[in-house]
Design a protein around this motif. Structure first.
Motif, mmCIF file in Angstrom:
data_model
loop_
_atom_site.group_PDB
_atom_site.id
_atom_site.type_symbol
_atom_site.label_atom_id
_atom_site.label_comp_id
_atom_site.label_asym_id
_atom_site.label_seq_id
_atom_site.Cartn_x
_atom_site.Cartn_y
_atom_site.Cartn_z
ATOM 1 N N ARG A 160 0.905 -1.317 -0.075
ATOM 2 C CA ARG A 160 -0.022 0.124 -0.144
ATOM 3 C C ARG A 160 0.853 1.115 -0.089
ATOM 4 O O ARG A 160 1.623 1.503 -0.797
ATOM 5 C CB ARG A 160 -0.818 -0.167 1.189
ATOM 6 C CG ARG A 160 -1.961 -1.028 1.099
ATOM 7 C CD ARG A 160 -3.180 -0.873 1.697
ATOM 8 N NE ARG A 160 -3.180 -0.853 3.029
ATOM 9 C CZ ARG A 160 -4.090 -0.200 4.032
ATOM 10 N NH1 ARG A 160 -5.394 0.290 3.412
ATOM 11 N NH2 ARG A 160 -3.994 -0.324 5.265
ATOM 12 N N TRP A 213 -8.891 -3.583 -4.612
ATOM 13 C CA TRP A 213 -9.210 -2.610 -4.094
ATOM 14 C C TRP A 213 -10.119 -1.436 -4.768
ATOM 15 O O TRP A 213 -9.870 -1.668 -6.273
ATOM 16 C CB TRP A 213 -8.420 -1.871 -3.083
ATOM 17 C CG TRP A 213 -7.157 -1.476 -3.897
ATOM 18 C CD1 TRP A 213 -6.226 -2.418 -4.265
ATOM 19 C CD2 TRP A 213 -6.803 -0.285 -4.493
ATOM 20 N NE1 TRP A 213 -5.187 -1.808 -4.992
ATOM 21 C CE2 TRP A 213 -5.506 -0.384 -5.148
ATOM 22 C CE3 TRP A 213 -7.438 1.129 -4.455
ATOM 23 C CZ2 TRP A 213 -4.975 0.743 -5.842
ATOM 24 C CZ3 TRP A 213 -7.066 1.951 -5.128
ATOM 25 C CH2 TRP A 213 -5.394 1.703 -5.647
ATOM 26 N N GLN A 214 -10.863 -0.592 -4.281
ATOM 27 C CA GLN A 214 -11.513 0.177 -5.281
ATOM 28 C C GLN A 214 -11.210 1.749 -5.305
ATOM 29 O O GLN A 214 -10.737 2.197 -4.034
ATOM 30 C CB GLN A 214 -13.009 0.418 -4.534
ATOM 31 C CG GLN A 214 -13.725 -0.913 -4.571
ATOM 32 C CD GLN A 214 -14.347 -1.273 -6.037
ATOM 33 O OE1 GLN A 214 -14.601 -0.419 -6.900
ATOM 34 N NE2 GLN A 214 -14.575 -2.506 -6.447
ATOM 35 N N TYR A 215 -11.138 2.291 -6.238
ATOM 36 C CA TYR A 215 -11.057 3.706 -6.364
ATOM 37 C C TYR A 215 -12.160 4.403 -5.588
ATOM 38 O O TYR A 215 -13.319 3.900 -6.079
ATOM 39 C CB TYR A 215 -10.866 4.259 -7.822
ATOM 40 C CG TYR A 215 -9.671 4.473 -8.259
ATOM 41 C CD1 TYR A 215 -8.570 3.810 -7.904
ATOM 42 C CD2 TYR A 215 -9.376 5.438 -9.179
ATOM 43 C CE1 TYR A 215 -7.203 4.309 -8.409
ATOM 44 C CE2 TYR A 215 -8.125 5.739 -9.777
ATOM 45 C CZ TYR A 215 -6.907 5.068 -9.162
ATOM 46 O OH TYR A 215 -5.829 5.053 -9.928
ATOM 47 N N GLU A 216 -12.111 4.936 -4.537
ATOM 48 C CA GLU A 216 -13.116 5.858 -4.080
ATOM 49 C C GLU A 216 -12.909 7.632 -3.662
ATOM 50 O O GLU A 216 -11.532 7.899 -4.086
ATOM 51 C CB GLU A 216 -13.461 5.314 -2.528
ATOM 52 C CG GLU A 216 -13.978 3.771 -2.625
ATOM 53 C CD GLU A 216 -14.133 3.545 -1.072
ATOM 54 O OE1 GLU A 216 -15.454 3.736 -0.718
ATOM 55 O OE2 GLU A 216 -13.227 3.243 -0.355
ATOM 56 N N SER A 240 -12.269 -0.871 -10.126
ATOM 57 C CA SER A 240 -11.624 -1.770 -9.216
ATOM 58 C C SER A 240 -10.041 -2.004 -9.860
ATOM 59 O O SER A 240 -9.953 -1.826 -11.068
ATOM 60 C CB SER A 240 -12.159 -3.137 -9.438
ATOM 61 O OG SER A 240 -13.540 -3.058 -8.926
ATOM 62 N N ASP A 273 -8.300 6.837 7.063
ATOM 63 C CA ASP A 273 -9.392 6.383 6.208
ATOM 64 C C ASP A 273 -10.580 6.118 6.563
ATOM 65 O O ASP A 273 -11.597 5.953 5.728
ATOM 66 C CB ASP A 273 -8.917 4.841 5.623
ATOM 67 C CG ASP A 273 -7.524 5.091 4.428
ATOM 68 O OD1 ASP A 273 -7.087 6.069 4.273
ATOM 69 O OD2 ASP A 273 -7.529 3.975 3.625
ATOM 70 N N ARG A 281 -13.853 0.652 8.065
ATOM 71 C CA ARG A 281 -14.686 -0.698 8.283
ATOM 72 C C ARG A 281 -15.717 -0.841 9.006
ATOM 73 O O ARG A 281 -16.847 -1.190 8.330
ATOM 74 C CB ARG A 281 -13.544 -1.567 8.934
ATOM 75 C CG ARG A 281 -13.722 -3.135 8.242
ATOM 76 C CD ARG A 281 -12.575 -3.831 8.704
ATOM 77 N NE ARG A 281 -12.800 -5.267 8.092
ATOM 78 C CZ ARG A 281 -13.711 -6.215 8.853
ATOM 79 N NH1 ARG A 281 -14.279 -5.794 9.720
ATOM 80 N NH2 ARG A 281 -13.907 -7.316 8.075
ATOM 81 N N SER A 337 -4.386 -7.782 -3.497
ATOM 82 C CA SER A 337 -5.329 -6.923 -3.073
ATOM 83 C C SER A 337 -6.218 -6.613 -4.238
ATOM 84 O O SER A 337 -5.666 -5.958 -5.108
ATOM 85 C CB SER A 337 -4.596 -5.761 -2.314
ATOM 86 O OG SER A 337 -5.678 -4.836 -1.723
ATOM 87 N N ARG A 348 -11.073 8.620 2.067
ATOM 88 C CA ARG A 348 -10.689 7.396 1.170
ATOM 89 C C ARG A 348 -10.666 8.070 -0.357
ATOM 90 O O ARG A 348 -11.719 8.654 -0.700
ATOM 91 C CB ARG A 348 -11.270 6.232 1.589
ATOM 92 C CG ARG A 348 -11.185 5.556 2.585
ATOM 93 C CD ARG A 348 -12.050 4.969 2.930
ATOM 94 N NE ARG A 348 -12.409 3.521 2.011
ATOM 95 C CZ ARG A 348 -11.990 2.204 2.580
ATOM 96 N NH1 ARG A 348 -11.849 2.058 3.865
ATOM 97 N NH2 ARG A 348 -12.111 1.182 1.710
#
Ligand SMILES: Cc1cc2nc3c(=O)[nH]c(=O)nc-3n(C[C@H](O)[C@H](O)[C@H](O)COP(=O)(O)OP(=O)(O)OC[C@H]3O[C@@H](n4cnc5c(N)ncnc54)[C@H](O)[C@@H]3O)c2cc1C
Length: 629
Positions: A63, A317-320, A223, A337, A205, A315, A341
């Protein structure tokens, strides 16, 4: 003037791992970099906090890796910075970003260089970065960084940084305070922990749902599948590029993937570990089959099908582009986060999160120590939320700036892959059209420079309202140049970094930065010798400890940026932000400073116009363009 040691010994008594106090002053939820930084900053102020992490402390995925100068100042204060710098490669030869099609492959259009820009204080940027901070940019993948922060968190809060503890409920009490329900995942035992304050640094989360926080902005923009691999890439031509963006004909002119050197030891083409991240191809379903994933990485890079490669972790993960609508609910706060995010384009996620922790920790400590009312804590969200929205908008806009490169190459949405390769043949051809495309691509690449030389984004933001007394413009006019950093003592801004080279009497002394000379547990008054005695007296009369730094008249670099005249003063908060300034000596310095403290710490802060809104609009606009068709 000797440098003040900023790394602190543990002030909190150890707690046996099986001992659970009925109440703790601060409960931190989440053992990522933001939770652990909060633990260190509170522990080093003697606040007996407890940190609960639902898993263990082994970071599984690299990351974040870029640590900007403001974050390194905070890590320096915590005593973590030297460990980080020690783990970087000695040559630090990673000061550029490049664009390629692939890094290798069978045709002239494979392994084709599209462009490059300098990055992170490299090349001509080194000088301007050095004007902003005494600290250097650092680069350490989170997989190694988190272990360092964890070590210091354990030292600051011995026995109070706990693994396998999942917070499953949070109740803010009407009378103040908060009760968390914690599930011990090793023993399956549930217990309640009461705290005066709670910092939710859970990465978003659970905190949003448990605290009733809405995250404004687009979620799940698209994604990304990131692969953390070990492999040798001797065919990779770039020895000093940390990041390579790949634009390939199948992705409609948008970024197809990223190759990032992870070290350790070397970050150029000798790096033993790499991040190979890519967008999913149209119709591609995610898989956890390692053979398929390795084949995917090889294809993305353009290396042979049998190129040796080990998959370490995956991993998806999503662009947000989301920002919490509230940073405080009752006695609970969101940070990192959990509060914001956005894509890593700009490297602002972890950095912004650690800066949240830094903003909040001294305020919570002040309230718990009886130095300020609870209302001071309302300034946390007022100050940090607009910055998060600004970082989010900027990161999404950075992400969007890659597509014009693909368009200039001749690649379009919906184009068949074979046609795309033909467009790249035109780009490389010795024809007027090829030449025109190369010029257009060079211009589009240049437009990305601000993504990687964004010192004013990283170091130049200024709070709009909060625990300071504004005396000038606080809402910065847009657009703000990402690259042009101008130090200022406007309240709400970071105290300028100036090397002080003289002691108060005017004799030459070892240079020390204004950033290192100001106190972390006290407010600091920067004054000149003419009114030093009155300001010393005023400082001593306050309920808060006040350190008075008398800047010698010979230190003209300071008078050039301080914007206050003789006899004036600049008051700096423990988190390096300017709280108040006065242009000349007041008739009663003690009364003026007392009045300033009352305003700064009292709470009841007002935000004249919400500076978050224009950024939220920019976020929405950018997200629309980023959605893949
Ligand atoms: C590919 C990629 C590259 C990136 N690059 C950069 C970069 O260069 N620079 C940068 O600044 N940022 C970057 N980021 C973003 C950065 O990784 C995050 O912003 C950062 O990790 C956030 O830290 P955090 O502590 O807020 O949350 P997290 O790191 O997500 O940590 C949250 C922790 O809380 C724990 N937790 C969750 N729920 C609970 C619960 N109920 N009870 C107890 N514990 C719980 C989780 O297990 C986790 O350990 C990147 C992100 C990605 C995906």
């Amino acid at each position: 003037m000797p440098e003040i040691p900023v790394s602190r010994p543990a002030l909190v008594a150890p707690l046996a791992e099986d001992e659970w106090p009925e109440e703790v002053p601060v409960l931190i939820v989440g053992g990522g970099p933001v939770g652990m930084s909060s633990a260190i900053l509170l522990g080093q102020r003697g606040i007996e906090s407890m940190l609960l992490e639902r898993r263990d402390f082994d970071t599984r995925f690299p990351r974040a890796h870029l640590l900007n100068v403001r974050t390194m100042e905070i890590f320096h204060e915590m005593g973590v910075a030297d460990d980080i710098y020690a783990m970087e490669p000695i040559d630090k030869d990673w000061h550029k970003v490049v664009w390629y099609t692939t890094i290798a492959g069978p045709t002239p259009q494979h392994g084709l260089k599209i462009g490059e820009v300098p990055a992170w204080g490299g090349g001509k940027d080194a000088e301007i970065y050095a004007t902003a901070s005494p600290r250097l940019f650092a680069n350490l993948p989170q997989i190694r960084l988190d272990r360092q922060i964890h070590k210091h968190a354990m030292a600051a809060l011995p026995g109070r940084v706990r693994a396998n503890q999942e917070v499953i409920d949070i109740v803010n009490l009407p009378e103040g305070g908060v009760v968390a329900t914690v599930l011990d995942r090793a023993t399956n035992v549930e217990r309640k922990v009461k705290a005066k304050y709670l910092i939710a640094a859970d990465g978003g989360r659970v905190s949003a749902d448990l605290l009733g926080i809405d995250r404004e902005g687009p979620k799940a923009i698209h994604s990304i599948l990131s692969l953390y691999v070990s492999t040798e890439l001797p065919m990779w031509k770039e020895s000093s590029a940390l990041l390579c963006h790949m634009i390939q004909p199948w992705s409609g002119g948008r970024t197809s993937g990223v190759l990032q050197a992870l070290g350790p030891g070397h970050y150029g083409n000798k790096s033993p570990e790499w991040l190979v991240a890519g967008s999913l191809r149209p119709g591609e379903e995610p898989t956890d089959d390692p053979d398929v994933l390795i084949a995917r990485a090889r294809t993305l890079l353009g290396v042979p099908d049998d190129h040796p490669m080990t998959l370490n972790a995956v991993s998806l993960w999503q662009y947000e582009g989301v920002v919490a609508d509230k940073y405080r609910v009752g006695s609970s706060f969101v940070a990192g986060d959990a509060a914001h995010r956005h894509p890593p384009t700009g490297g602002l996620g972890l950095n912004g999160g650690v800066q949240d922790a830094h903003n909040l920790a001294w305020k919570i400590a002040a309230v718990l120590n009886g130095q300020a009312p609870d209302g001071l804590l309302d300034s946390y969200g007022l100050e940090r939320r607009p910055v998060a929205a600004y970082f989010t908008a900027h990161s999404l806009e950075n992400a969007n700036r890659h597509t014009p490169i693909g368009r200039a190459l001749g690649l379009q949405d919906g184009m068949a892959e074979a046609d795309g390769w033909k467009e790249l043949e035109i780009f490389t051809s010795d024809t007027p059209e090829g030449e025109a495309r190369r010029a257009a691509v060079a211009a589009a690449v240049k437009d990305n420079e601000a993504d990687y030389s964004q010192i004013n984004v990283e170091a130049g933001f200024q709070y709009a309202a909060g625990a300071f007394i504004a005396d000038g413009p606080t809402v910065r006019p847009e657009p703000v140049s990402p690259t042009d950093f101008v130090p200022t003592t406007l309240p709400g801004a970071h105290v300028p970094h100036v090397w002080l080279k003289h002691s108060a009497g005017g004799t030459v002394s070892a240079p020390v930065s204004t950033i290192d000379v100001h106190a972390r547990d006290a407010f600091t008054l920067f004054v000149d010798p003419s009114a030093a005695a009155a300001w010393q007296e005023a400082g001593a009369a306050q309920a808060w400890p006040v350190k008075v730094v008398v800047v010698a008249d010979e230190d003209t670099d300071w008078s050039a940026v301080s914007s206050v005249g003789r006899g004036g003063a600049i008051l700096v908060r423990p988190d390096s932000k300017v709280a108040w300034r006065v242009a000349s000596a007041p008739s009663d310095a003690t009364a003026a400073l007392t009045d300033a403290f009352n305003q700064i710490l009292s709470g009841g802060f007002e935000l004249p116009e919400d500076p978050t809104q224009p950024f939220l609009e920019r976020i929405r606009v950018s997200a629309k363009t980023l959605v893949r068709r």
